[in-house]
Design a protein around this motif. Structure first.
Motif, PDB file in Angstrom:
ATOM      1  N   ALA B 210       0.848  -1.189   0.000  1.00  0.00           N
ATOM      2  CA  ALA B 210       0.000   0.000   0.000  1.00  0.00           C
ATOM      3  C   ALA B 210       0.887   1.244   0.000  1.00  0.00           C
ATOM      4  CB  ALA B 210      -0.915  -0.003   1.225  1.00  0.00           C
ATOM      5  N   THR B 212       1.133   3.537   2.102  1.00  0.00           N
ATOM      6  CA  THR B 212       1.583   3.953   3.423  1.00  0.00           C
ATOM      7  C   THR B 212       1.567   2.736   4.338  1.00  0.00           C
ATOM      8  OG1 THR B 212       1.145   5.440   5.296  1.00  0.00           O
ATOM      9  CG2 THR B 212      -0.772   4.604   4.133  1.00  0.00           C
ATOM     10  N   ASP B 213       2.340   2.776   5.405  1.00  0.00           N
ATOM     11  CA  ASP B 213       2.227   1.728   6.410  1.00  0.00           C
ATOM     12  C   ASP B 213       0.802   1.757   6.962  1.00  0.00           C
ATOM     13  OD1 ASP B 213       4.880   1.232   6.021  1.00  0.00           O
ATOM     14  OD2 ASP B 213       5.541   1.846   8.017  1.00  0.00           O
ATOM     15  N   LEU B 214       0.251   0.583   7.220  1.00  0.00           N
ATOM     16  CA  LEU B 214      -1.115   0.507   7.729  1.00  0.00           C
ATOM     17  C   LEU B 214      -1.134  -0.231   9.060  1.00  0.00           C
ATOM     18  CD1 LEU B 214      -2.925  -0.533   4.417  1.00  0.00           C
ATOM     19  CD2 LEU B 214      -2.970   1.716   5.495  1.00  0.00           C
ATOM     20  N   HIS B 215      -2.236  -0.084   9.767  1.00  0.00           N
ATOM     21  CA  HIS B 215      -2.445  -0.878  10.978  1.00  0.00           C
ATOM     22  C   HIS B 215      -2.476  -2.355  10.554  1.00  0.00           C
ATOM     23  CE1 HIS B 215      -4.475  -2.515  14.515  1.00  0.00           C
ATOM     24  NE2 HIS B 215      -4.110  -1.410  15.142  1.00  0.00           N
ATOM     25  N   SER B 216      -1.827  -3.204  11.349  1.00  0.00           N
ATOM     26  CA  SER B 216      -1.656  -4.587  10.881  1.00  0.00           C
ATOM     27  C   SER B 216      -2.972  -5.363  10.809  1.00  0.00           C
ATOM     28  CB  SER B 216      -0.649  -5.321  11.773  1.00  0.00           C
ATOM     29  OG  SER B 216      -1.175  -5.501  13.064  1.00  0.00           O
ATOM     30  N   GLU B 218      -5.229  -4.612   8.945  1.00  0.00           N
ATOM     31  CA  GLU B 218      -5.525  -4.578   7.506  1.00  0.00           C
ATOM     32  C   GLU B 218      -4.832  -5.694   6.735  1.00  0.00           C
ATOM     33  OE1 GLU B 218      -7.616  -2.497   6.192  1.00  0.00           O
ATOM     34  OE2 GLU B 218      -7.636  -0.628   7.340  1.00  0.00           O
ATOM     35  N   VAL B 318       2.128  -3.173  12.754  1.00  0.00           N
ATOM     36  CA  VAL B 318       2.089  -2.414  11.507  1.00  0.00           C
ATOM     37  C   VAL B 318       2.154  -3.360  10.315  1.00  0.00           C
ATOM     38  CG1 VAL B 318       4.590  -2.110  11.416  1.00  0.00           C
ATOM     39  CG2 VAL B 318       3.125  -0.421  10.343  1.00  0.00           C
ATOM     40  N   LEU B 319       1.419  -2.989   9.282  1.00  0.00           N
ATOM     41  CA  LEU B 319       1.530  -3.678   7.995  1.00  0.00           C
ATOM     42  C   LEU B 319       2.453  -2.826   7.139  1.00  0.00           C
ATOM     43  CD1 LEU B 319       0.681  -5.615   5.693  1.00  0.00           C
ATOM     44  CD2 LEU B 319      -1.335  -4.174   5.363  1.00  0.00           C
ATOM     45  N   PRO B 320       3.675  -3.306   6.875  1.00  0.00           N
ATOM     46  CA  PRO B 320       4.642  -2.449   6.173  1.00  0.00           C
ATOM     47  C   PRO B 320       4.203  -2.170   4.735  1.00  0.00           C
ATOM     48  CG  PRO B 320       5.712  -4.410   7.128  1.00  0.00           C
ATOM     49  CD  PRO B 320       4.227  -4.633   7.192  1.00  0.00           C
TER      50      PRO B 320
END
Lengths: 453, 453
Positions: B210, B212-216, B218, B318-320
């Motif tokens: 994605a 941007t880094d997202l809340h994991s 996701e 975090v979802l990198p």
């Protein structure tokens, strides 16, 4: 209180005093409080106590072996008691270079407040206090008893929330909890009301090679821990997203038809999310009901971070001596973090990776509130009094929260509503909330206070 | 020069003036010169020119599109010309927290000098200059012509050394080269004499998710680039160290019997190395002749660094949005870096990893000098005049060096000897050389100058 309570007056007060309430939020966000790094925690704790002081709450600092829980009470012998659970710690702010403004100097742009923690969870914590403040300013007395449980360890897995529940049963006692926070959909404007969360199991795997980094020419004959980790990871999950840990799925309570229908009824605007995140498709190209089921009801195994060797600019020909990876597993009903760790250990051993160490940093059980509890109706009514659009009710939110730790032994209903939105960049650079959502969130909280009486 | 040259006098002069020569080395090491980060390069270049000035060399700065080559000459119409190739740049110093002293403030402990670059390659560069200086102090005139090719881009793959060879054929012209450096075995004290090197192909693979880094949370529905990279890497090499890239081994010229015997004749003290590096066994438990063959004659595929997401203290869910890995392939005769990159691309595409980008940062061909060249004998004779123990001659050292780039179109013999040792921690924290080896290295260089005349 003569003539009954008109919420409209409180709403108006909040509207008119929003600059004060925004300034409180900015003050809270500008104080770093990174629990993972023990940064600013003392100062933040004092600030939280000062905020509770503004509404006349009786404040206690409950020591734990970690960061204390700040507990507040506003009791006046009313029939009902409402508790607010929030946390005053935040995630680390990196990658810092991707922030457009200083994460600890709040900035307002395009009707949004940008700061680390503004969405998770200081915006909510302060909104609860503002709601009480506004209610007091307009009507003096509160119609219910209030309790505040503000912990400082949520972002590191709430290691002492169970201790709180066990050691302070009187403080835990309540008729309903507004839990932490929630989001609003930026597109259809509907508020997400959460009745539960996934669990989590967060571990760090590490592997050691030689006792020092070596010149990479030695890699011909010396073990490389980065390769060991890559090989081990590749056995944990395949490209079809199937988690290969034996027994991982065994305990899961499958969705029943009611739950499936509930999930299917939740709107999810795929096109908007794809555009928002800059992706062409969702994972494995899933879509529709399957997508929603995965998000809400499927467990995950996620690499949150991986590191080994030289990762700076340019090229360095090094054989690393150490490698580590941070993994989080999101769990669904009946999965238990401690069992997942055991299954992971067994799996790695069976695959020959006895050299890989597992360190569990935190674990949380999944938790769900009964949608038929009257408290849920109170919250839904309050949401409808503030927002034009009808809310979306989630069986559980996709994230995790330590609800189970505090509420496991109780029948207390917990509902998640808050001031963030689906583009708030939780745990990510440029975390933000809309000022409009913040104001509405304060109003909604005030409505819950009234409607619960 | 009446009465002929007695090397003993020069050796003695070096012995007696070692403090001066150590101070020169410390001065060179204390000047950072990290080419990968363009740090201190200008200052280092000027310092190198000043050092060449001390021996009266005619110095030219040859501009390239990168860091210049400092070229020096001491010509006096002698029959033979000897060239010293060295580099004045160093590797980055991280992981900085593992250094016991400041990498750019040389420290002497236990008879060793600790500093970034002291082994690779400033110790050798300065030793060459000291040898000439000592010879001049004792005898005034030099018995051969000397050339110095000191580049500033060796640690980033010598991108302009070929340009030097092509553009300055007169400067390239020589009868033999003492190349870069070499090591001495700390246990059996024998000096390693190298007649060649492995090639190298250094690439960075990267993958984006994605925007941007997202809340994991996701991660249930959004692609994780760290997983993509792990899965891709796991197809490149298996636990038996077999490189899975189709065609990778095809071009390799197999060892002939003479070469095998040559390799088998090299002593390798496995017990000492295991103890030194704190390992219980070598990779895949190989030992004996197979171990030596792997080290000297087998290609490798090494993760030099990998990074994605959050790698700091504590846990961040975090979802990198990005993942990258630095890989180096060490190549053996007839493998070509540009072909390896193409094979890697084909392999990733075939395995479905078209989303993974490859960026080649540098490549070098393998190179070997004919062991029967008379220059090799001159060097061996010089080694024997300085060291009590007989040298070990390597068909090629396990590391890489840009020999091919400079010498590809020539018949110039190149031999690697130097002042480092097998515990010098090349490219690693606490890089060091023994003062004794430094002094002996200066003497040995002086001996080559005399014996080549």
């Amino acid at each position: 209180m003569e003539g009954g309570i008109e919420l409209e007056k409180v709403f108006q007060y909040i509207e008119e005093n929003q600059h004060l309430y925004i300034s409180w939020l900015i003050e809270a966000c500008n104080q770093p409080s990174v629990s993972a790094q023990n940064r600013g925690m003392l100062e933040m704790k004092e600030l939280v106590k000062a905020f509770l002081g503004k509404i006349g709450a009786k404040v206690e600092e409950l020591p734990t072996n970690g960061f204390p829980i700040i507990y507040g009470e506003l009791l006046s012998n009313k029939e009902k008691t409402l508790t607010f659970y929030n946390h005053y710690d935040v995630q680390p702010e990196d990658p810092i270079d991707q922030w457009l403004s200083n994460p600890f100097q709040s900035e307002i742009r395009d009707g949004k407040i940008f700061a680390r923690g503004v969405a998770d969870n200081k915006g909510n914590l302060i909104a609860r206090i503002c709601a009480v403040h506004a209610y007091q300013q307009v009507y003096g007395e509160l119609p219910i008893n209030l309790k505040f449980v503000f912990e400082g360890e949520e972002e590191i897995g709430s290691p002492h929330l169970e201790y709180f529940a066990k050691e302070f049963p009187d403080k835990l006692k309540t008729d309903g909890i507004i839990w932490e926070g929630g989001t609003r959909d930026v597109e259809d404007k509907r508020l997400h009301v959460g009745l539960g969360v996934k669990g989590i199991c967060y571990v760090e795997l590490s592997c050691k090679g030689a006792n020092t980094d070596l010149h990479s020419s030695e890699a011909a004959i010396i073990e490389n821990p980065a390769w060991r980790l890559v090989w081990a990871l590749s056995t944990l999950k395949n490209e079809q997203e199937e988690i290969g840990i034996e027994g991982f799925y065994d305990d899961i309570t499958p969705l029943n038809e009611t739950e499936k229908k509930f999930i299917q009824s939740i709107p999810y605007n795929e096109a908007v999310i794809k555009k928002l995140y800059g992706i062409e498709q969702f994972l494995n190209d899933v879509t529709g009901d399957e997508l929603k089921e995965r998000l809400i009801a499927e467990p995950t195994c996620t690499i949150c971070g991986i590191e080994s060797g030289y990762t700076g600019e340019g090229s360095k020909t090094v054989l690393p001596s150490f490698a580590k990876v941070k993994l989080d597993f999101r769990l669904v009903p009946n999965q238990k973090p401690e069992k997942i760790v055991q299954l992971l250990r067994n799996h790695l051993d069976r695959k020959g990776f006895t050299d890989i160490e597992i360190k569990q940093s935190h674990g949380m059980y999944p938790f769900n509130t009964d949608p038929n509890d009257p408290f849920v109706s109170v919250v839904l009514q309050s949401v409808e009094e503030v927002y034009e659009e009808p809310p979306i009710i989630y069986r559980n939110l996709a994230g995790s929260s330590p609800m189970y730790k505090m509420l496991n032994q109780t029948n207390i209903p917990a509902v998640q509503i808050g001031v963030a939105n689906t583009q708030s960049s939780f745990h990510a650079p440029n975390e933000n909330i809309l000022i409009d959502d913040y104001v509405k969130g304060i109003q909604m909280t005030a409505a819950v206070i009234k409607n619960f009486s």
